[in-house]
Motif scaffolding. Structure first.
Motif, short mmCIF file in Angstrom:
data_model
loop_
_atom_site.label_atom_id
_atom_site.label_comp_id
_atom_site.label_asym_id
_atom_site.label_seq_id
_atom_site.Cartn_x
_atom_site.Cartn_y
_atom_site.Cartn_z
N CYS A 195 57.73 25.66 93.56
CA CYS A 195 57.66 26.20 93.36
C CYS A 195 59.54 27.14 93.20
N LEU A 196 59.61 27.10 95.24
CA LEU A 196 60.69 27.39 95.48
C LEU A 196 61.50 26.34 95.18
N VAL A 197 61.19 25.20 95.34
CA VAL A 197 62.27 24.11 95.59
C VAL A 197 64.17 23.78 95.11
N ASN A 198 62.80 24.47 93.66
CA ASN A 198 63.59 24.81 92.23
C ASN A 198 65.63 26.14 92.89
N LEU A 199 65.07 26.46 93.20
CA LEU A 199 65.79 27.84 93.77
C LEU A 199 66.53 27.54 95.40
N VAL A 200 66.07 26.55 95.98
CA VAL A 200 67.02 26.24 97.03
C VAL A 200 68.32 25.83 96.74
N PRO A 201 69.44 26.81 97.52
CA PRO A 201 71.06 26.43 97.15
C PRO A 201 71.44 25.22 97.71
#
Lengths: 151, 249
Positions: free
Chosen positions: A87-93
Protein backbone atom coordinates in the motif's frame (compact mmCIF):
# COMPACT_ATOMS: atom_id res chain seq x y z
CA UNK A 1 -16.07 12.43 -10.92
CA UNK A 2 -14.64 10.25 -13.68
CA UNK A 3 -11.17 11.27 -12.55
CA UNK A 4 -11.94 10.14 -9.01
CA UNK A 5 -13.05 6.74 -10.31
CA UNK A 6 -9.84 6.48 -12.33
CA UNK A 7 -7.78 7.27 -9.23
CA UNK A 8 -9.57 4.60 -7.20
CA UNK A 9 -9.11 1.91 -9.85
CA UNK A 10 -5.49 2.70 -10.69
CA UNK A 11 -4.35 2.90 -7.06
CA UNK A 12 -5.98 -0.45 -6.26
CA UNK A 13 -4.37 -1.98 -9.37
CA UNK A 14 -0.94 -0.68 -8.48
CA UNK A 15 -1.13 -1.90 -4.86
CA UNK A 16 -2.23 -5.36 -6.03
CA UNK A 17 0.54 -5.32 -8.66
CA UNK A 18 3.18 -4.70 -6.00
CA UNK A 19 1.71 -7.50 -3.91
CA UNK A 20 2.21 -9.81 -6.91
CA UNK A 21 5.88 -8.78 -7.17
CA UNK A 22 6.59 -9.36 -3.48
CA UNK A 23 4.68 -12.67 -3.57
CA UNK A 24 1.99 -11.85 -1.02
CA UNK A 25 -0.56 -14.58 -0.21
CA UNK A 26 -3.54 -14.90 -2.55
CA UNK A 27 -6.15 -14.28 0.12
CA UNK A 28 -4.63 -10.89 0.97
CA UNK A 29 -5.09 -9.41 -2.54
CA UNK A 30 -8.55 -7.97 -1.93
CA UNK A 31 -7.56 -6.47 1.42
CA UNK A 32 -4.47 -4.88 -0.09
CA UNK A 33 -6.51 -3.43 -2.97
CA UNK A 34 -9.06 -1.83 -0.63
CA UNK A 35 -6.44 -0.39 1.75
CA UNK A 36 -4.22 0.93 -1.04
CA UNK A 37 -7.06 2.59 -2.91
CA UNK A 38 -8.60 4.16 0.23
CA UNK A 39 -5.29 5.64 1.39
CA UNK A 40 -4.35 7.03 -2.02
CA UNK A 41 -7.82 8.47 -2.66
CA UNK A 42 -7.82 10.17 0.74
CA UNK A 43 -4.38 11.65 -0.02
CA UNK A 44 -5.44 12.85 -3.47
CA UNK A 45 -8.76 14.37 -2.36
CA UNK A 46 -7.04 16.20 0.50
CA UNK A 47 -4.29 17.50 -1.80
CA UNK A 48 -6.45 18.56 -4.75
CA UNK A 49 -9.80 19.65 -3.31
CA UNK A 50 -9.04 20.59 0.28
CA UNK A 51 -5.64 22.16 -0.62
CA UNK A 52 -3.97 20.65 2.44
CA UNK A 53 -0.17 20.85 2.59
CA UNK A 54 1.31 17.87 0.73
CA UNK A 55 3.26 16.72 3.79
CA UNK A 56 0.14 16.60 5.98
CA UNK A 57 -1.79 14.83 3.20
CA UNK A 58 0.95 12.18 2.99
CA UNK A 59 0.89 11.78 6.75
CA UNK A 60 -2.87 11.23 6.78
CA UNK A 61 -2.55 8.68 3.95
CA UNK A 62 0.04 6.74 5.94
CA UNK A 63 -2.12 7.04 9.08
CA UNK A 64 -5.05 5.47 7.23
CA UNK A 65 -2.81 2.62 6.05
CA UNK A 66 -1.60 2.00 9.61
CA UNK A 67 -5.07 1.96 11.19
CA UNK A 68 -6.61 -0.20 8.45
CA UNK A 69 -3.66 -2.59 8.52
CA UNK A 70 -4.00 -3.02 12.28
CA UNK A 71 -7.74 -3.73 12.05
CA UNK A 72 -7.67 -5.96 8.96
CA UNK A 73 -4.62 -7.96 10.02
CA UNK A 74 -6.32 -8.85 13.32
CA UNK A 75 -9.56 -9.68 11.54
CA UNK A 76 -8.09 -11.90 8.79
CA UNK A 77 -5.09 -13.23 10.79
CA UNK A 78 -2.35 -11.88 8.51
CA UNK A 79 0.99 -10.31 9.47
CA UNK A 80 0.68 -6.50 9.35
CA UNK A 81 3.78 -6.32 7.17
CA UNK A 82 1.94 -7.87 4.23
CA UNK A 83 -0.62 -5.05 4.14
CA UNK A 84 1.84 -2.21 4.82
CA UNK A 85 4.35 -2.84 2.06
CA UNK A 86 2.22 -2.91 -1.13
CA UNK A 87 0.00 0.00 0.00
CA UNK A 88 2.88 2.38 0.69
CA UNK A 89 4.18 2.09 -2.87
CA UNK A 90 1.49 4.52 -4.12
CA UNK A 91 2.62 7.23 -1.71
CA UNK A 92 6.36 6.90 -2.42
CA UNK A 93 7.64 10.28 -3.76
CA UNK A 94 8.93 8.88 -7.07
CA UNK A 95 8.47 12.12 -9.02
CA UNK A 96 10.58 14.17 -6.62
CA UNK A 97 13.30 11.52 -6.52
CA UNK A 98 13.43 11.48 -10.33
CA UNK A 99 13.61 15.27 -10.53
CA UNK A 100 16.54 15.23 -8.08
CA UNK A 101 18.51 13.10 -10.53
CA UNK A 102 17.27 15.04 -13.58
CA UNK A 103 18.35 18.45 -12.25
CA UNK A 104 21.67 16.99 -11.12
CA UNK A 105 22.31 15.86 -14.70
CA UNK A 106 21.33 19.29 -16.04
CA UNK A 107 23.81 21.02 -13.66
CA UNK A 108 20.97 22.75 -11.75
CA UNK A 109 22.32 21.85 -8.34
CA UNK A 110 20.21 24.26 -6.27
CA UNK A 111 16.96 22.89 -7.75
CA UNK A 112 18.29 19.37 -7.30
CA UNK A 113 18.97 20.00 -3.61
CA UNK A 114 15.48 21.44 -3.21
CA UNK A 115 13.90 18.31 -4.71
CA UNK A 116 16.11 16.06 -2.58
CA UNK A 117 14.99 17.81 0.60
CA UNK A 118 11.33 17.53 -0.49
CA UNK A 119 11.79 13.80 -1.13
CA UNK A 120 13.34 13.32 2.29
CA UNK A 121 10.59 15.31 4.02
CA UNK A 122 7.80 13.35 2.33
CA UNK A 123 9.43 10.04 3.28
CA UNK A 124 9.89 11.27 6.85
CA UNK A 125 6.26 12.32 7.12
CA UNK A 126 5.13 8.92 5.79
CA UNK A 127 7.09 7.39 8.67
CA UNK A 128 5.49 9.88 11.10
CA UNK A 129 2.05 8.83 9.86
CA UNK A 130 2.79 5.14 10.31
CA UNK A 131 4.22 5.74 13.77
CA UNK A 132 1.29 7.85 14.90
CA UNK A 133 -1.06 5.06 13.83
CA UNK A 134 0.83 2.63 16.07
CA UNK A 135 0.92 5.18 18.88
CA UNK A 136 -2.84 5.86 18.70
CA UNK A 137 -3.54 2.13 18.80
CA UNK A 138 -1.26 1.59 21.79
CA UNK A 139 -2.85 4.52 23.67
CA UNK A 140 -6.36 3.16 23.07
CA UNK A 141 -5.28 -0.31 24.16
CA UNK A 142 -3.58 1.13 27.24
CA UNK A 143 -6.73 2.99 28.28
CA UNK A 144 -8.83 -0.15 27.83
CA UNK A 145 -6.27 -2.18 29.79
CA UNK A 146 -6.15 0.24 32.74
CA UNK A 147 -9.90 0.59 33.01
CA UNK A 148 -10.63 -3.12 33.14
CA UNK A 149 -9.41 -4.01 36.69
CA UNK A 150 -11.40 -1.20 38.30
CA UNK A 151 -14.71 -2.48 37.02
CA UNK B 1 3.59 -34.58 26.47
CA UNK B 2 7.21 -35.60 25.99
CA UNK B 3 9.50 -32.61 25.61
CA UNK B 4 11.82 -32.34 22.63
CA UNK B 5 15.56 -32.29 23.23
CA UNK B 6 17.04 -28.83 23.30
CA UNK B 7 19.34 -29.52 20.35
CA UNK B 8 16.33 -30.26 18.18
CA UNK B 9 14.49 -27.14 19.41
CA UNK B 10 17.47 -24.88 18.77
CA UNK B 11 17.82 -26.34 15.27
CA UNK B 12 14.15 -25.68 14.47
CA UNK B 13 14.28 -22.15 15.88
CA UNK B 14 17.39 -21.35 13.84
CA UNK B 15 15.77 -22.63 10.65
CA UNK B 16 12.63 -20.60 11.33
CA UNK B 17 14.70 -17.47 11.91
CA UNK B 18 16.67 -18.03 8.72
CA UNK B 19 13.50 -18.45 6.67
CA UNK B 20 11.88 -15.36 8.19
CA UNK B 21 14.95 -13.20 7.50
CA UNK B 22 14.99 -14.39 3.90
CA UNK B 23 11.28 -13.64 3.60
CA UNK B 24 11.83 -10.01 4.62
CA UNK B 25 10.27 -9.84 8.10
CA UNK B 26 11.15 -7.20 10.69
CA UNK B 27 13.69 -8.30 13.31
CA UNK B 28 11.49 -7.67 16.35
CA UNK B 29 8.75 -9.78 14.82
CA UNK B 30 11.27 -12.60 14.24
CA UNK B 31 12.44 -12.51 17.89
CA UNK B 32 8.83 -12.56 19.03
CA UNK B 33 7.87 -15.48 16.79
CA UNK B 34 10.91 -17.57 17.76
CA UNK B 35 10.40 -17.17 21.49
CA UNK B 36 6.72 -18.05 21.07
CA UNK B 37 7.60 -21.19 19.11
CA UNK B 38 10.10 -22.18 21.83
CA UNK B 39 7.46 -21.61 24.49
CA UNK B 40 4.93 -23.82 22.67
CA UNK B 41 7.56 -26.55 22.32
CA UNK B 42 8.11 -26.40 26.08
CA UNK B 43 11.46 -24.59 26.28
CA UNK B 44 12.65 -21.13 27.26
CA UNK B 45 14.36 -19.60 24.22
CA UNK B 46 16.40 -16.40 24.23
CA UNK B 47 17.21 -14.98 20.86
CA UNK B 48 18.80 -11.96 19.27
CA UNK B 49 18.26 -11.13 15.62
CA UNK B 50 20.34 -8.69 13.61
CA UNK B 51 20.10 -8.01 9.90
CA UNK B 52 22.00 -11.07 8.72
CA UNK B 53 22.32 -13.39 11.71
CA UNK B 54 20.20 -15.16 14.33
CA UNK B 55 21.67 -15.95 17.78
CA UNK B 56 19.81 -18.42 19.94
CA UNK B 57 20.09 -19.84 23.46
CA UNK B 58 17.82 -22.66 24.66
CA UNK B 59 17.31 -23.25 28.42
CA UNK B 60 20.74 -21.78 29.17
CA UNK B 61 22.25 -25.00 27.84
CA UNK B 62 23.18 -24.43 24.26
CA UNK B 63 23.77 -21.43 22.05
CA UNK B 64 24.02 -21.39 18.29
CA UNK B 65 23.88 -18.94 15.46
CA UNK B 66 23.06 -18.99 11.75
CA UNK B 67 24.05 -16.60 9.00
CA UNK B 68 21.76 -15.31 6.28
CA UNK B 69 22.02 -12.78 3.46
CA UNK B 70 20.36 -9.41 3.11
CA UNK B 71 17.67 -8.98 0.51
CA UNK B 72 15.09 -11.27 -0.97
CA UNK B 73 11.39 -10.92 -0.35
CA UNK B 74 8.77 -13.58 0.04
CA UNK B 75 5.73 -12.43 1.95
CA UNK B 76 4.05 -15.78 1.39
CA UNK B 77 6.72 -17.48 3.53
CA UNK B 78 6.16 -15.04 6.42
CA UNK B 79 2.44 -15.72 6.29
CA UNK B 80 2.93 -19.52 6.19
CA UNK B 81 5.28 -19.58 9.18
CA UNK B 82 3.08 -17.14 11.08
CA UNK B 83 0.02 -19.32 10.52
CA UNK B 84 1.90 -22.45 11.54
CA UNK B 85 3.26 -20.92 14.76
CA UNK B 86 -0.24 -19.72 15.64
CA UNK B 87 -1.62 -23.22 15.04
CA UNK B 88 1.19 -24.66 17.16
CA UNK B 89 0.34 -22.33 20.03
CA UNK B 90 -3.35 -23.29 19.90
CA UNK B 91 -2.50 -27.04 19.71
CA UNK B 92 -4.21 -27.60 16.35
CA UNK B 93 -0.84 -28.56 14.83
CA UNK B 94 1.31 -31.16 16.58
CA UNK B 95 5.01 -30.32 17.22
CA UNK B 96 6.04 -33.24 15.01
CA UNK B 97 4.12 -31.92 12.00
CA UNK B 98 5.48 -28.42 12.64
CA UNK B 99 9.09 -29.67 12.60
CA UNK B 100 8.37 -31.64 9.44
CA UNK B 101 6.86 -28.61 7.65
CA UNK B 102 9.73 -26.28 8.61
CA UNK B 103 12.28 -28.86 7.46
CA UNK B 104 10.47 -29.17 4.13
CA UNK B 105 10.42 -25.40 3.52
CA UNK B 106 14.08 -25.13 4.58
CA UNK B 107 15.10 -27.84 2.11
CA UNK B 108 13.21 -26.37 -0.83
CA UNK B 109 14.16 -22.76 0.08
CA UNK B 110 10.86 -21.52 -1.33
CA UNK B 111 7.12 -21.77 -0.92
CA UNK B 112 4.40 -21.34 -3.50
CA UNK B 113 5.56 -18.61 -5.84
CA UNK B 114 3.75 -16.67 -8.53
CA UNK B 115 4.89 -17.52 -12.08
CA UNK B 116 7.07 -14.96 -13.84
CA UNK B 117 4.42 -13.71 -16.30
CA UNK B 118 2.10 -12.85 -13.42
CA UNK B 119 4.90 -10.95 -11.65
CA UNK B 120 5.70 -9.06 -14.86
CA UNK B 121 2.00 -8.20 -15.22
CA UNK B 122 2.04 -6.94 -11.63
CA UNK B 123 5.10 -4.80 -12.43
CA UNK B 124 3.18 -3.33 -15.36
CA UNK B 125 0.26 -2.48 -13.07
CA UNK B 126 2.61 -0.77 -10.59
CA UNK B 127 4.07 1.27 -13.46
CA UNK B 128 0.67 2.86 -14.10
CA UNK B 129 1.16 4.99 -10.99
CA UNK B 130 -1.90 7.06 -10.00
CA UNK B 131 0.29 10.10 -9.24
CA UNK B 132 0.72 10.65 -13.00
CA UNK B 133 -2.98 10.89 -13.96
CA UNK B 134 -3.32 14.67 -14.16
CA UNK B 135 0.13 15.26 -15.68
CA UNK B 136 -0.21 13.41 -18.99
CA UNK B 137 -2.79 12.09 -21.52
CA UNK B 138 -4.35 8.76 -20.63
CA UNK B 139 -2.98 6.69 -23.53
CA UNK B 140 0.54 7.26 -22.16
CA UNK B 141 -0.28 4.65 -19.51
CA UNK B 142 0.05 1.95 -22.18
CA UNK B 143 3.68 2.97 -22.79
CA UNK B 144 4.22 3.07 -19.01
CA UNK B 145 2.91 -0.49 -18.75
CA UNK B 146 5.18 -1.80 -21.53
CA UNK B 147 8.36 -0.03 -20.39
CA UNK B 148 7.79 -0.99 -16.76
CA UNK B 149 7.33 -4.65 -17.66
CA UNK B 150 10.56 -4.66 -19.70
CA UNK B 151 12.51 -2.96 -16.91
CA UNK B 152 11.27 -5.40 -14.29
CA UNK B 153 11.98 -8.42 -16.51
CA UNK B 154 15.57 -7.26 -17.04
CA UNK B 155 16.24 -6.82 -13.34
CA UNK B 156 14.55 -10.18 -12.56
CA UNK B 157 16.66 -12.19 -14.99
CA UNK B 158 19.92 -10.35 -14.24
CA UNK B 159 19.50 -10.99 -10.52
CA UNK B 160 19.15 -14.72 -11.29
CA UNK B 161 22.19 -14.81 -13.59
CA UNK B 162 24.65 -12.85 -11.46
CA UNK B 163 24.93 -12.80 -7.64
CA UNK B 164 26.35 -9.26 -7.56
CA UNK B 165 23.87 -6.81 -6.03
CA UNK B 166 22.95 -3.31 -7.30
CA UNK B 167 24.28 -3.83 -10.87
CA UNK B 168 21.02 -5.34 -12.14
CA UNK B 169 19.11 -2.30 -10.89
CA UNK B 170 21.65 0.05 -12.50
CA UNK B 171 21.22 -1.69 -15.85
CA UNK B 172 17.44 -1.79 -15.70
CA UNK B 173 17.30 1.89 -14.74
CA UNK B 174 19.57 2.62 -17.72
CA UNK B 175 17.31 0.59 -20.04
CA UNK B 176 14.14 2.28 -18.82
CA UNK B 177 15.56 5.77 -19.45
CA UNK B 178 16.87 4.62 -22.85
CA UNK B 179 13.45 3.28 -23.87
CA UNK B 180 11.83 6.54 -22.78
CA UNK B 181 14.28 8.55 -24.91
CA UNK B 182 13.70 6.22 -27.91
CA UNK B 183 9.90 6.69 -27.60
CA UNK B 184 10.49 10.45 -27.62
CA UNK B 185 12.70 10.19 -30.72
CA UNK B 186 9.94 8.35 -32.60
CA UNK B 187 7.55 11.18 -31.66
CA UNK B 188 5.23 8.81 -29.84
CA UNK B 189 5.30 10.95 -26.71
CA UNK B 190 5.87 14.63 -25.99
CA UNK B 191 8.29 14.17 -23.09
CA UNK B 192 9.78 11.14 -21.44
CA UNK B 193 9.88 12.25 -17.79
CA UNK B 194 6.51 10.80 -16.78
CA UNK B 195 7.17 7.48 -18.54
CA UNK B 196 10.43 7.06 -16.63
CA UNK B 197 8.85 7.99 -13.27
CA UNK B 198 6.12 5.40 -13.80
CA UNK B 199 8.34 2.63 -15.12
CA UNK B 200 10.81 2.90 -12.22
CA UNK B 201 8.11 2.31 -9.60
CA UNK B 202 8.31 -1.54 -9.56
CA UNK B 203 12.04 -1.36 -8.74
CA UNK B 204 11.53 0.88 -5.68
CA UNK B 205 12.91 -0.83 -2.53
CA UNK B 206 9.53 -0.74 -0.79
CA UNK B 207 10.16 -3.62 1.58
CA UNK B 208 13.51 -2.31 2.77
CA UNK B 209 12.23 1.24 3.37
CA UNK B 210 9.09 0.13 5.24
CA UNK B 211 10.93 -2.38 7.43
CA UNK B 212 13.74 0.09 8.12
CA UNK B 213 11.33 2.74 9.39
CA UNK B 214 9.34 0.29 11.47
CA UNK B 215 12.52 -1.11 13.04
CA UNK B 216 13.99 2.34 13.76
CA UNK B 217 10.73 3.29 15.46
CA UNK B 218 10.87 0.16 17.63
CA UNK B 219 14.48 1.08 18.62
CA UNK B 220 16.12 -1.79 16.77
CA UNK B 221 18.62 0.76 15.57
CA UNK B 222 21.24 -1.64 14.22
CA UNK B 223 19.14 -3.55 11.70
CA UNK B 224 17.04 -0.46 10.95
CA UNK B 225 20.11 1.59 10.03
CA UNK B 226 21.59 -1.16 7.87
CA UNK B 227 18.31 -1.67 6.00
CA UNK B 228 17.94 2.08 5.49
CA UNK B 229 21.46 2.23 4.03
CA UNK B 230 20.59 -0.68 1.73
CA UNK B 231 17.42 1.10 0.57
CA UNK B 232 19.37 4.30 -0.15
CA UNK B 233 22.00 2.34 -2.11
CA UNK B 234 19.32 0.57 -4.18
CA UNK B 235 17.52 3.84 -4.92
CA UNK B 236 20.73 5.63 -5.89
CA UNK B 237 21.89 2.78 -8.13
CA UNK B 238 18.60 3.07 -10.06
CA UNK B 239 19.03 6.85 -10.11
CA UNK B 240 22.58 6.72 -11.44
CA UNK B 241 21.47 4.26 -14.12
CA UNK B 242 18.89 6.80 -15.30
CA UNK B 243 21.43 9.63 -15.02
CA UNK B 244 23.93 7.73 -17.20
CA UNK B 245 21.34 7.28 -19.95
CA UNK B 246 20.27 10.94 -19.76
CA UNK B 247 23.89 12.16 -19.97
CA UNK B 248 24.90 9.93 -22.91
CA UNK B 249 21.80 10.48 -25.09
Amino acid sequence: MLELLLHIILSAASAIGFSLITNAPHRAAGIIGITGSLSWTAFWVLKTYAHVNILIANMIGALIIGLLAYYLSRKYRLPENIIYIPCLVNLVPGGNAYRTILYMVQNRFIDSLEQAITTFLIAAFLAVGLFSAQYLISIVRGIIYFRKPKM
Amino acid sequence: MRKMSYQRVSEICLKTGYLLINGGAESYRIEDTISRIGYSLGHRVNCYVTVTAVFIEVDGETSKFIKSNLGGTNLQMIDDINTMSRQLASHTLSPKDFVHEIDKIYQDKHTTDFPFYLKAFGAGLVSMAPMLISTMPLYYFIYCFIVGTIGYAISYYLSIISPLPYVDLFISGFTIALLGIILKDFNLIANYHNIIIGAVMPLVPGVAITNAFRELVMRHALSGAVKLLDAVLVASSIGFGIATALIIF
